[in-house]
Write an enzyme that holds these catalytic residues in place. Structure first.
Site, short mmCIF file in Angstrom:
data_model
loop_
_atom_site.label_atom_id
_atom_site.label_comp_id
_atom_site.label_asym_id
_atom_site.label_seq_id
_atom_site.Cartn_x
_atom_site.Cartn_y
_atom_site.Cartn_z
N ASN A 133 32.62 26.41 30.89
CA ASN A 133 33.52 26.56 31.65
C ASN A 133 32.97 26.50 33.13
O ASN A 133 32.34 27.34 33.58
CB ASN A 133 34.54 27.43 31.53
N GLU A 174 41.73 25.68 35.07
CA GLU A 174 41.96 26.51 36.17
C GLU A 174 42.63 25.74 37.15
O GLU A 174 42.27 26.16 38.33
CB GLU A 174 40.83 27.50 36.41
N GLU A 215 30.44 29.07 34.53
CA GLU A 215 29.67 28.88 36.01
C GLU A 215 28.37 29.22 35.86
O GLU A 215 27.86 29.91 37.02
CB GLU A 215 30.49 29.71 37.00
O1 G3I Z 1 41.50 45.53 40.39
C1 G3I Z 1 40.78 45.67 41.48
C2 G3I Z 1 41.74 46.87 42.23
O2 G3I Z 1 41.58 48.27 41.30
C3 G3I Z 1 41.24 47.15 43.54
O3 G3I Z 1 42.12 47.89 44.29
C4 G3I Z 1 41.31 45.85 44.34
C5 G3I Z 1 40.62 46.14 45.63
O4 G3I Z 1 40.34 44.63 46.24
O5 G3I Z 1 40.65 44.95 43.82
C6 G3I Z 1 41.14 44.68 42.39
O6 G3I Z 1 40.18 43.56 41.54
C7 G3I Z 1 40.25 42.17 42.21
C8 G3I Z 1 40.64 41.55 40.96
O7 G3I Z 1 40.52 40.04 41.30
C9 G3I Z 1 41.98 41.70 40.50
O8 G3I Z 1 42.99 41.59 41.28
C10 G3I Z 1 38.83 41.88 42.76
O9 G3I Z 1 38.63 42.73 44.09
C11 G3I Z 1 38.95 40.31 42.99
O10 G3I Z 1 37.69 40.13 43.26
C12 G3I Z 1 39.46 39.63 41.82
O11 G3I Z 1 39.43 38.26 41.84
C13 G3I Z 1 39.41 37.49 40.90
C14 G3I Z 1 38.09 36.52 40.98
O12 G3I Z 1 38.24 35.66 40.07
C15 G3I Z 1 36.81 37.50 40.79
O13 G3I Z 1 35.56 36.59 40.82
C16 G3I Z 1 40.75 36.59 41.12
O14 G3I Z 1 41.93 37.30 41.05
C17 G3I Z 1 40.47 35.57 39.83
O15 G3I Z 1 41.82 34.76 40.19
C18 G3I Z 1 39.32 34.76 40.15
O16 G3I Z 1 39.46 33.81 38.99
C19 G3I Z 1 38.07 33.07 38.98
C20 G3I Z 1 37.81 32.48 37.38
O17 G3I Z 1 37.82 33.72 36.87
C21 G3I Z 1 36.63 32.08 37.11
N1 G3I Z 1 36.69 30.64 38.17
C22 G3I Z 1 37.07 30.70 39.47
C23 G3I Z 1 38.35 31.75 39.58
C24 G3I Z 1 38.71 31.56 41.08
O18 G3I Z 1 37.99 32.57 41.84
#
Ligand code: G3I
Length: 422
Positions: A190, A256, A149
């Site tokens: 990507n 994705e 990105e």
């Molecule tokens: O692991 C912590 C946990 O310890 C905490 O209690 C909780 C509270 O919010 O957060 C947890 O982390 C979260 C993490 O996912 C794991 O669940 C983050 O807040 C959350 O922001 C994170 O989101 C991920 C996101 O990327 C971050 O940018 C999504 O799961 C994931 O699907 C998403 O994936 C991205 C790709 O990597 C890149 N392309 C876009 C795609 C969708 O956004």
């Protein structure tokens, strides 16, 4: 004899549908895969069982476990606990792994993103991170997303600590560092919204050219495919965007894929549209020499990043919250099966055109049967007449080929247009 037949009938498994990965491989792709949610796989047995089925998903990618905030939260302190969840599953199940992601502005700890670095100091930080993380997973990754990105939706370069420090020189730098760390994995750029073939896509093409002009290695471009029901480009437009990159000598993949409903609950017709959109995306990969696979960003609506990011939107995946296969699953299955059966003829003609209620008790889509039935090469002839081999088509509207299957395969209904020897 009669007893034997009866027992065999009673023991016969319920109708089995071909898995998406098996169909994808048969259709000429390397894999059909999914992202693995690290907490879901450890807490939900149904989720874990489906994701471990290699016939359905031949490739896994960690949804979060290999990102910088997981792997090096503090400088020099490496942690692979979360990333290894996916690596261990893939190894145990014989699945490929895509690895994600090394250089990205997001999920980047503040010890990296906040300081003002010299080029030398940030290069050392990147090199250490890349060497350690790629070193840990060496030999296990089909591909690595080296840069993720780097382009804004408006086509400008995305602001990040990397751009501020190096300008665009961090593109070739990252790929050179990655090549040195693991020379045997595919190195990918990507990004999302490349599918629309606009200013962002133009800029991503430029990014690939910058890397190549600097003599750095790049093997692939990942189209993330975070799309919207009803707003997804058509099959040939999608293929046109993919081909802009294969023309540069790199492979492409959908990395994705999810297609979200803008509002919920989704109507029956919106579910049909979602199925059509999925078919167009997968079909565009089938239509593009050099498109190696499709990865969905999770498979069940029970676990998806979408609702927490897009309020009110969701149900973007191919299984519903109760792990029932959705119209979108059938649609993907049909488009893969059509290509698997008739590789040359169906690639540009299989489009989803109608709706039908199937055994899944949901509104589903089916592939049109405009293809020719050029299955002769995969059939054999026995005393009882021509027989179709495993995977081959054996029934369906407009189908006129062999209807018997070679033993031990049986002709199994997929939809009105398509039954298959399985
Ligand atoms: O692991 C912590 C946990 O310890 C905490 O209690 C909780 C509270 O919010 O957060 C947890 O982390 C979260 C993490 O996912 C794991 O669940 C983050 O807040 C959350 O922001 C994170 O989101 C991920 C996101 O990327 C971050 O940018 C999504 O799961 C994931 O699907 C998403 O994936 C991205 C790709 O990597 C890149 N392309 C876009 C795609 C969708 O956004």
């Amino acid at each position: 004899m009669r007893t034997k037949t009866l027992i065999a009938t009673l023991l016969a498994p319920a109708a089995v549908q071909a898995g998406l990965n098996d169909l994808a491989v048969r259709a000429g792709l390397k894999y059909f895969g999914t992202a693995l949610g690290e907490s879901a796989v450890n807490s939900d047995a149904t989720y874990a069982s489906i994701i471990s089925d290699k016939s359905e998903f031949g490739q896994l990618v960690p949804e979060n476990g290999q990102k910088w905030d997981s792997t090096e939260p503090s400088q020099g302190q490496f942690n692979y606990a979360s990333g290894d969840i996916t690596a261990n599953k893939a190894k145990a199940n014989g699945q490929l792994m895509r690895c994600h992601a090394l250089i990205w502005h997001s999920q980047l700890p503040s010890w990296v993103s906040s300081p003002t670095w010299t080029k030398e100091a940030l290069t050392a930080v990147m090199q250490s991170h890349i060497n350690n993380v790629m070193g840990h997973y060496k030999g296990q990754c089909y591909a690595w997303d080296v840069i993720n990105e780097a382009v804004n939706d408006d086509g400008n370069w995305r602001d990040s600590v990397y751009l501020r420090t190096f300008s665009t020189d961090y593109f070739p730098l990252s790929f050179k560092l990655a090549k040195a760390a693991d020379p045997n994995t595919k190195l990918y750029y990507n990004d999302y919204n490349l599918e629309y073939n606009g200013a962002k896509t133009d800029r991503a093409v430029e990014l690939v050219k910058i890397i190549q002009a600097a003599g750095a290695p790049i093997d692939g471009v990942g189209f993330q495919g975070h799309l919207i029901v009803g707003g997804t480009p058509g099959r040939s437009s999608l293929a046109t965007a993919l081909k802009r990159f294969t023309a540069l000598g790199v492979e492409v993949a959908y990395t994705e894929l999810d297609i979200r409903h803008s509002s919920l609950p989704a109507s029956a017709s919106a579910q049909v549209t979602q199925g059509n959109d999925y078919a167009n995306v997968v079909g565009s990969c089938l239509d593009t020499a050099g498109c190696v696979g499709v990865t969905v960003w999770g498979f069940s609506d029970k676990y998806s990043w979408v609702p927490s990011t897009f309020s009110g939107a969701g149900d973007a995946l191919i299984y519903d919250k109760d792990f029932n296969k959705k119209a979108a699953w059938t649609s993907v299955s049909s488009v893969l099966a059509a290509k698997a059966t008739n590789p040359p003829a169906s690639s540009s003609t299989a489009v989803v055109t109608s709706t039908k209620t199937t055994t899944f008790s949901t509104i589903t889509t089916v592939a049109s049967s405009t293809k020719t039935t050029s299955t002769a090469a995969s059939t054999t002839t026995s005393a009882g007449g021509p027989e179709q081999t495993r995977w081959g088509q054996c029934a369906g509207l407009s189908y006129s080929g062999p209807t018997k299957c070679q033993a031990p395969w049986t002709c199994q209904y997929q939809n009105d247009w398509y039954s298959q020897c399985l």
